[in-house]
Design an enzyme around this catalytic site. Structure first.
Site, mmCIF file in Angstrom:
data_model
loop_
_atom_site.group_PDB
_atom_site.id
_atom_site.type_symbol
_atom_site.label_atom_id
_atom_site.label_comp_id
_atom_site.label_asym_id
_atom_site.label_seq_id
_atom_site.Cartn_x
_atom_site.Cartn_y
_atom_site.Cartn_z
ATOM 1 C CE LYS A 1 10.946 19.855 41.741
ATOM 2 N NZ LYS A 1 9.376 19.500 41.680
ATOM 3 C CE LYS B 1 16.819 34.053 41.830
ATOM 4 N NZ LYS B 1 16.231 32.850 41.976
ATOM 5 C CB ALA C 1 17.673 7.742 22.129
ATOM 6 C CG PHE D 1 1.345 22.204 31.993
ATOM 7 C CD1 PHE D 1 1.671 21.135 32.599
ATOM 8 C CD2 PHE D 1 0.222 22.806 32.462
ATOM 9 C CE1 PHE D 1 0.868 20.323 33.478
ATOM 10 C CE2 PHE D 1 -0.684 22.328 33.286
ATOM 11 C CZ PHE D 1 -0.440 20.858 33.596
ATOM 12 C CG LEU D 2 7.288 27.432 32.626
ATOM 13 C CD1 LEU D 2 8.861 27.033 32.444
ATOM 14 C CD2 LEU D 2 6.957 28.808 33.151
ATOM 15 C CB CYS E 1 10.724 19.453 36.471
ATOM 16 S SG CYS E 1 10.355 21.108 36.777
ATOM 17 C CE LYS F 1 4.541 20.413 36.491
ATOM 18 N NZ LYS F 1 5.127 21.024 35.172
HETATM 19 P P1 NAD Z 1 13.529 28.158 41.487
HETATM 20 O O1 NAD Z 1 14.517 27.727 42.553
HETATM 21 O O2 NAD Z 1 14.304 28.673 40.355
HETATM 22 O O3 NAD Z 1 12.708 29.427 42.223
HETATM 23 C C1 NAD Z 1 12.261 29.465 43.490
HETATM 24 C C2 NAD Z 1 12.550 30.771 44.021
HETATM 25 O O4 NAD Z 1 11.716 31.078 45.404
HETATM 26 C C3 NAD Z 1 14.168 31.093 44.335
HETATM 27 O O5 NAD Z 1 14.479 32.633 43.569
HETATM 28 C C4 NAD Z 1 14.256 31.437 45.957
HETATM 29 O O6 NAD Z 1 14.901 32.248 46.154
HETATM 30 C C5 NAD Z 1 12.884 31.720 46.273
HETATM 31 N N1 NAD Z 1 12.347 31.469 47.566
HETATM 32 C C6 NAD Z 1 12.394 30.390 48.501
HETATM 33 N N2 NAD Z 1 12.137 30.672 49.608
HETATM 34 C C7 NAD Z 1 11.277 31.873 49.707
HETATM 35 C C8 NAD Z 1 10.470 32.755 50.223
HETATM 36 N N3 NAD Z 1 10.433 32.206 51.724
HETATM 37 N N4 NAD Z 1 9.964 33.758 50.016
HETATM 38 C C9 NAD Z 1 10.096 34.205 48.664
HETATM 39 N N5 NAD Z 1 10.963 33.619 47.934
HETATM 40 C C10 NAD Z 1 11.618 32.393 48.128
HETATM 41 O O7 NAD Z 1 12.297 27.101 41.257
HETATM 42 P P2 NAD Z 1 11.633 26.967 39.856
HETATM 43 O O8 NAD Z 1 12.342 26.212 38.867
HETATM 44 O O9 NAD Z 1 10.894 28.369 39.558
HETATM 45 O O10 NAD Z 1 10.549 26.130 40.481
HETATM 46 C C11 NAD Z 1 9.551 26.463 41.085
HETATM 47 C C12 NAD Z 1 8.362 25.492 41.336
HETATM 48 O O11 NAD Z 1 7.539 25.289 40.048
HETATM 49 C C13 NAD Z 1 8.996 24.058 41.822
HETATM 50 O O12 NAD Z 1 7.864 23.319 42.511
HETATM 51 C C14 NAD Z 1 8.856 23.239 40.278
HETATM 52 O O13 NAD Z 1 8.794 21.807 40.431
HETATM 53 C C15 NAD Z 1 7.896 24.082 39.698
HETATM 54 N N6 NAD Z 1 8.063 23.885 38.282
HETATM 55 C C16 NAD Z 1 9.218 24.220 37.693
HETATM 56 C C17 NAD Z 1 9.460 24.439 36.160
HETATM 57 C C18 NAD Z 1 10.625 24.721 35.655
HETATM 58 O O14 NAD Z 1 10.884 24.335 34.468
HETATM 59 N N7 NAD Z 1 11.800 25.024 36.300
HETATM 60 C C19 NAD Z 1 8.237 24.092 35.362
HETATM 61 C C20 NAD Z 1 7.031 23.871 36.009
HETATM 62 C C21 NAD Z 1 6.914 23.826 37.279
#
Ligand code: NAD
Length: 440
Positions: A271, A35, A260, A160-161, A268, A212
Site C-alpha cells: 500500500k 478488542k 529473494a 518504523f517498527l 505496509c 516514511k
Molecule cells: P491495524 O489495522 O492493526 O490497527 C488500526 C486500529 O484502528 C484497529 O484496531 C481499528 O479497530 C482501529 N480503529 C479504526 N477506526 C477507529 C476509530 N475511529 N477510533 C478508534 N480506533 C479505530 O493497523 P496497523 O497495522 O496498526 O497500522 C496503523 C497505521 O500504521 C497504518 O497507517 C500503517 O500503514 C502504519 N504502520 C504500520 C506498521 C505495521 O507494521 N503494521 C508499521 C509502521 C506503520
C-alpha cells in the site's frame, strides 16, 4: 506525560505499551468493542513477541488503560497519537477517512491544548489537512463575550517498527523522526522519547511524512531488485544466496532486504508503494521506478506458481501442503500475505490445499476458505504431492525431514523463502526448488 493512542492495532498497541513502559501514562482507544473488552481482561488481540507481558506490567503499574471513547481519551491526555488504518483505495491513494474522522472527533472534544501526532503512514500534506479539520470543528467557546481560541499543534512521527520484532524496534529505534511546526511540539515530543536515548531527527511535517514513504519504498525496491537478480540467477546457474552475500559485504549496499523470495506482502509495503506512486502522479511526477518495483513483486509469485506447475505437472486433485501463512515470521498478520495469492491460484487450478502456521491459524480460519488447516507441520504434508514453504518460521528448520519425506506422496519441496538447506534435502532424496538458486 499523559498520552492517548487512537487505534489499538499493531502500531497503536506497541506504541501505547512501550510509551507506558518508559514511564508515561497512556490510554489506548479503539472503536472495536471486542478488542477493548479483550484488552481490559488482559488479553492481547494480536501476536507480537513480548507485548502481552509488557502490557500486564504496565497495567499493574497503573500506567496503561483502554477505552472505546475518544472523548474520554481526549479529556485525560495532552498528546494524542493517531495510529489508525490508512488502507489503499482502488486507485492506490491512501484512504484517509479514519484520520479525518478521528481529527474531527478530537476537535469536538478539545477543552485545552492538545498535540495531535500522526503515527499512521500518511501521504505528504496530511498534516495540513488534519490542522484544517481540527480548526473547522473546534467548539466555539466564549468568555465575557470574547471568543476563546483553543491552542493545538499537529506533528508527524512516523513509525518504523517491524511486526515480529516490534517491541524491540520501538525500544531501540535506528532513529526517531519528528515533523513539527512549533518549538512547543518539538519540546513535548523530545521529552516523550527522551528515555529511549536515540538519534532524533527534527524536520517539518511534509519532510517527515516523506521520510516514511521514501524509506518503505526504498526497502521494497531492494526486495524487488534482488528478486529480479534471482530470475537471472535461475537462468544462468548462479545462486542468489551467494550473490546477495557478495553484494551485501559492500557496506554501501548492506545484506539486509536482499532476500529473494515470493515477493513482499503485509499491510505496509504494497500500500505504501501504491500511495507513493499516486502522490507522484498527483504532483505531476511519474514514479516509473516504483511502478516497476510493484510489477516485479507481482510477477514473483506468478513465476513461483509456474515453477510448481512445471515440476508437479497437473495441479488438479493434487494435494499441496503449505508451511507458513503469515506475511512474515513471528507475527500472526496475514494482511496481503503472499500465501493468499498462491493459495488462491492453487485452488483455482483444482489443487487440494492443506496448511499450517505457528501463529496465524486463528486469522487463517477467518480468511481462508476450502483450505484444510492442520495442527502441525507433519499432518500438513501427509500424502502431499508437494510441500511449499511460504513463511520462514525458524521452527521449520527443526522439523524431522526423514519423517516428512516418508509421509509425502512425492518428496518435492518448493522453498519460497530460500530457508532450507538444499544440499541436505537433496541428499535425503527430496527434489528441492528455491528462488534463484540456479538449480532448475
Ligand atoms: P491495524 O489495522 O492493526 O490497527 C488500526 C486500529 O484502528 C484497529 O484496531 C481499528 O479497530 C482501529 N480503529 C479504526 N477506526 C477507529 C476509530 N475511529 N477510533 C478508534 N480506533 C479505530 O493497523 P496497523 O497495522 O496498526 O497500522 C496503523 C497505521 O500504521 C497504518 O497507517 C500503517 O500503514 C502504519 N504502520 C504500520 C506498521 C505495521 O507494521 N503494521 C508499521 C509502521 C506503520
Amino acid at each position: 506525560m499523559n498520552i492517548a493512542i487512537i487505534g489499538s492495532g499493531y502500531v497503536g498497541l506497541v506504541t501505547g505499551v512501550c510509551l507506558s513502559h518508559i514511564g508515561h501514562h497512556v490510554i489506548c482507544v479503539d472503536n472495536n468493542p471486542q478488542k477493548i473488552k479483550a484488552l481490559k481482561k488482559g488479553r492481547m488481540p494480536i501476536y507480537e513477541p513480548g507485548l502481552e507481558e509488557l502490557m500486564h506490567e504496565c497495567v499493574i503499574k497503573r500506567r496503561l488503560k483502554f477505552t472505546g471513547s475518544i472523548k474520554e481519551a481526549c479529556q485525560k491526555s495532552s498528546v494524542i497519537f493517531l495510529a489508525l488504518p490508512t488502507p489503499p483505495k482502488p486507485n492506490g491513494d491512501a484512504d484517509l477517512t479514519y484520520i479525518e474522522n478521528a481529527s474531527r472527533e478530537i476537535a469536538l472534544n478539545m477543552d485545552s491544548y492538545k498535540l495531535i501526532v500522526e503515527k499512521s503512514t500518511v501521504p505528504a500534506e496530511t498534516g495540513k489537512k488534519i490542522r484544517r479539520t481540527v480548526q473547522l470543528n473546534l467548539p466555539k467557546r466564549f468568555k465575557d463575550g470574547n471568543k476563546i481560541l483553543l491552542d493545538f499543534d499537529v506533528a508527524s512521527n512516523p513509525e518504523f517498527l517491524k511486526e515480529g520484532s516490534a517491541v524491540q524496534d520501538f525500544m531501540n529505534p535506528d532513529r526517531v523522526v519528528l515533523g513539527v511546526e512549533s518549538k512547543k511540539a518539538e519540546k513535548i515530543l523530545r521529552e516523550i522519547y527522551k528515555p529511549l536515548k536515540t538519534k532524533i531527527l527534527v524536520t517539518n511535517i511534509a519532510s517527515s511524512e516523506m521520510i516514511k514513504h521514501a524509506s518503505n519504498s526504498f526497502l521494497a525496491t531492494k526486495i524487488s531488485f534482488v528478486n529480479a537478480v534471482a530470475q537471472i540467477c535461475d537462468r544462468v546457474g548462479a545462486d542468489v544466496l551467494k550473490v546477495a552475500e557478495g553484494m551485501g559485504l559492500d557496506k554501501r549496499i548492506g545484506r539486509q532486504f536482499l532476500d529473494a523470495g515470493i515477493g513482499y506482502g503485509g499491510s505496509c509495503f504494497p500500500k505504501d508503494v501504491d500511495s507513493f506512486v499516486r502522490l507522484g502522479e498527483k504532483n505531476g511526477y511519474d514514479f516509473g521506478l516504483l511502478k516497476e518495483v510493484r510489477r516485479i513483486n507481482e510477477t514473483q509469485h506468478q513465476s513461483f506458481i509456474h515453477l510448481i506447475e512445471e515440476k508437479v505437472w497437473n495441479l488438479k486433485e493434487k494435494t499441496i501442503g503449505i508451511w507458513g501463512l503469515a506475511f512474515k515470521p513471528n507475527t500472526d498478520d496475514m494482511r496481503s500475505a503472499a500465501s493468499l495469492k498462491i493459495i488462491a491460484q492453487l485452488q483455482h487450478e483444482g489443487a487440494k490445499v492443506k496448511a499450517y502456521d505457528p501463529k496465524a491459524m486463528r486469522n487463517a480460519a477467518s480468511i481462508l476458505k476450502g483450505v484444510v488447516l492442520c495442527k502441525d507441520p507433519y499432518s500438513t504434508i501427509e500424502d502431499a504431492d508437494a510441500l511449499l514453504l511460504l513463511t520462514e518460521w525458524p521452527e521449520f528448520k527443526e522439523v524431522n525431514f526423514i519423517q516428512v519425506r516418508d509421509s509425502m506422496r512425492q518428496a518435492v519441496i518448493f522453498d519460497g523463502r530460500n530457508m532450507l538447506d538444499a544440499d541436505k534435502l537433496e541428499d535425503m532424496g527430496f527434489e528441492y526448488f528455491g528462488i534463484g538458486r540456479g538449480r532448475l
